[in-house]
Design a protein around this motif. Structure first.
Motif, PDB file in Angstrom:
ATOM      1  N   PRO A   1       0.882  -1.162   0.048  1.00 47.63           N
ATOM      2  CA  PRO A   1      -0.041   0.014   0.037  1.00 47.63           C
ATOM      3  C   PRO A   1       0.790   1.386  -0.080  1.00 47.63           C
ATOM      4  N   LYS A   2       0.455   2.471  -0.324  1.00 48.36           N
ATOM      5  CA  LYS A   2       1.133   3.467  -0.501  1.00 48.36           C
ATOM      6  C   LYS A   2       1.051   4.053   1.231  1.00 48.36           C
ATOM      7  N   TYR A   3       2.283   4.575   1.347  1.00 51.53           N
ATOM      8  CA  TYR A   3       2.494   4.925   2.668  1.00 51.53           C
ATOM      9  C   TYR A   3       1.405   5.992   3.122  1.00 51.53           C
ATOM     10  N   SER A   4       0.993   6.874   2.287  1.00 48.00           N
ATOM     11  CA  SER A   4       0.263   7.941   2.651  1.00 48.00           C
ATOM     12  C   SER A   4      -1.408   7.334   2.843  1.00 48.00           C
ATOM     13  N   ALA A   5      -1.673   6.066   2.321  1.00 50.14           N
ATOM     14  CA  ALA A   5      -2.935   5.413   2.530  1.00 50.14           C
ATOM     15  C   ALA A   5      -2.937   4.689   4.037  1.00 50.14           C
ATOM     16  N   LEU A   6      -1.675   4.298   4.452  1.00 52.76           N
ATOM     17  CA  LEU A   6      -1.469   3.557   5.797  1.00 52.76           C
ATOM     18  C   LEU A   6      -1.671   4.738   6.811  1.00 52.76           C
ATOM     19  N   ILE A   7      -1.152   5.803   6.686  1.00 49.95           N
ATOM     20  CA  ILE A   7      -1.164   6.784   7.837  1.00 49.95           C
ATOM     21  C   ILE A   7      -2.564   6.870   8.395  1.00 49.95           C
TER      22      ILE A   7
ATOM     23  N   LEU B   1      -4.432  -1.622   6.100  1.00 47.65           N
ATOM     24  CA  LEU B   1      -4.218  -2.239   4.799  1.00 47.65           C
ATOM     25  C   LEU B   1      -3.343  -3.250   4.992  1.00 47.65           C
ATOM     26  N   LYS B   2      -3.441  -4.304   3.882  1.00 47.51           N
ATOM     27  CA  LYS B   2      -2.517  -5.264   3.707  1.00 47.51           C
ATOM     28  C   LYS B   2      -1.981  -5.119   2.337  1.00 47.51           C
ATOM     29  N   PRO B   3      -0.805  -5.722   1.994  1.00 48.05           N
ATOM     30  CA  PRO B   3      -0.225  -5.782   0.687  1.00 48.05           C
ATOM     31  C   PRO B   3      -1.242  -6.533  -0.249  1.00 48.05           C
ATOM     32  N   THR B   4      -1.163  -6.261  -1.497  1.00 48.00           N
ATOM     33  CA  THR B   4      -1.691  -6.914  -2.737  1.00 48.00           C
ATOM     34  C   THR B   4      -0.720  -7.878  -3.211  1.00 48.00           C
ATOM     35  N   THR B   5      -1.012  -9.127  -3.298  1.00 53.42           N
ATOM     36  CA  THR B   5      -0.334 -10.388  -3.866  1.00 53.42           C
ATOM     37  C   THR B   5      -0.862 -10.767  -5.195  1.00 53.42           C
TER      38      THR B   5
ATOM     39  N   PHE C   1      -6.736  -6.945  -3.334  1.00 57.47           N
ATOM     40  CA  PHE C   1      -6.689  -5.688  -3.782  1.00 57.47           C
ATOM     41  C   PHE C   1      -7.269  -4.464  -3.194  1.00 57.47           C
ATOM     42  N   ILE C   2      -6.766  -3.282  -3.346  1.00 54.67           N
ATOM     43  CA  ILE C   2      -7.023  -2.069  -2.857  1.00 54.67           C
ATOM     44  C   ILE C   2      -7.717  -1.006  -3.831  1.00 54.67           C
TER      45      ILE C   2
ATOM     46  N   PRO D   1      -9.139   4.092   1.552  1.00 52.10           N
ATOM     47  CA  PRO D   1      -8.886   2.923   1.013  1.00 52.10           C
ATOM     48  C   PRO D   1      -8.813   1.448   1.803  1.00 52.10           C
ATOM     49  N   ARG D   2      -9.271   0.695   1.079  1.00 55.99           N
ATOM     50  CA  ARG D   2      -9.505  -0.813   1.672  1.00 55.99           C
ATOM     51  C   ARG D   2      -9.344  -1.876   0.898  1.00 55.99           C
TER      52      ARG D   2
END
Length: 361
Positions: free
Chosen positions: A180-186, A205-209, A239-240, A261-262
């Protein structure tokens, strides 16, 4: 013998700036922050024979982002904090990775098989906005640190078969990772009172694989140019997208729209792509400076395990951000240092933002 190389890098970007805005200097911004990036890597290449080569390596990187943007607005004779515009957060990311790879080359077949491990550690915080009884911003406080870590094992196999000098067939299997983008995690909250909108970060948020399968064939013309066709399949997990909900209450106040974002589900994607590139020298030698390049891609996608509240049972959803048809075409002229191109790009409609019902997508 083998070859061992190592390198280290450091990047520092720092900004400190005072801003007076608006024609009467009624808005003051105190900008103070920076980015620090440290990385180091080592790689080994060891050829066992003319046919086999072994690769191994390790890399570590650390990113620290400190963002402080504090705004104050002149009210009467004193400056008062403008929490609508202020944005403060701290983000730290450490990634440690290692890989092994074996290359095999024979007369007409080459193979690359590898395995990569990535261990990710995250720590970040944001600012929590408190509103007063009138719904106006009152104060900003630092949120508790959020920490997360995960390990990914990413295999890859690439096979190439040279049918002859002009005809090549390639196939591959890979597993890839998209963080995820760092700005989305904050864990922050951005309030737009003018439009009655909220934008929220999502520290969960979790990473997309994705598991990826690709098969392609390329034919190279005797003159400059090629024609290619390929088919690919992707099995995507977590996916996000940005979810939009209308009519939302936060801190006792109602807003027309909230965006966040989710991770919203999984998806399967199947596509076919064709490409053609060639100059017109095969028609007449004088036309060698004129050429054409074009691609077309058809993509079919299907969303599974969709977990939007109220939309769990929807069928035939397409993967957001994935148009069904895309095409690019370019006619070019190159001669004597002059380069002229006429290009056309097309993408069919696709979902960019998802709402609480299909009507708001």
């Amino acid at each position: 013998g083998g070859v061992l190389d190592a390198s280290m890098d450091y990047l520092r970007y720092r900004y400190e700036e005072d801003q007076y805005l608006n024609s009467q200097d009624t808005l003051f911004g105190d900008m103070d922050g920076g980015i620090h990036l440290y990385s180091g890597q080592a790689n080994l290449v060891w050829p066992f024979s003319k046919s086999f080569t072994f690769h191994a390596g390790a890399k570590t990187s650390f990113v620290s982002i400190d963002n402080n943007a504090d705004y104050n607005r002149l009210q009467g004779d004193s400056w008062q904090p403008d929490h609508d515009l202020s944005c403060d957060f701290q983000y730290d990311e450490n990634i440690n990775a290692g890989y092994v790879q074996l290359d095999a080359k024979f007369s007409s077949i080459s193979l690359e098989a590898g395995l990569r491990l990535e261990n990710t550690h995250l720590k970040y915080n944001g600012r929590k906005l408190t509103l007063n009884d009138d719904g106006d911003p009152e104060s900003l406080t630092v949120t508790p640190d959020v920490k997360d870590s995960y390990l990914n094992i990413l295999p890859s196999v690439l096979l190439k078969y040279n049918v002859n000098e002009d005809f090549k067939i390639r196939g591959s299997f890979t597993e890839t990772l998209s963080r995820p983008k760092y700005s989305a995690l904050i864990p922050n909250v951005n309030i737009n009172n003018k439009d009655s909108e909220l934008t929220l970060g999502n520290p969960e948020l979790k990473p997309t694989t994705s598991f990826n399968f690709d098969l392609s064939a390329d034919y190279y013309f005797k003159s400059v140019g090629l024609v290619s066709i390929g088919i690919y399949y992707k099995d995507i997990n977590d996916f996000i997208v940005t979810q939009t909900v209308r009519g939302y209450e936060y801190e006792g106040n109602s807003y027309d729209k909230i965006m966040q974002p989710r991770n919203v589900g999984d998806a399967n994607l199947l596509g076919v792509e064709v490409g053609y590139q060639r100059d017109f020298g095969f028609i007449a030698p004088t036309l060698k400076c004129v050429g054409f390049y074009g691609t077309y891609t058809y993509t079919h996608s299907k969303v599974n395990n969709f977990n939007f509240t109220g939309r769990e049972n929807e069928k035939d959803l397409k993967l957001p951000g994935s148009p069904e048809h895309t095409a690019n075409a370019s006619l070019y002229f190159e001669k004597g240092g002059l380069n002229v191109r006429l290009s056309y790009n097309f993408a069919s409609d696709f979902i960019d933002e998802m709402g609480e019902s299909a009507f708001y997508d």
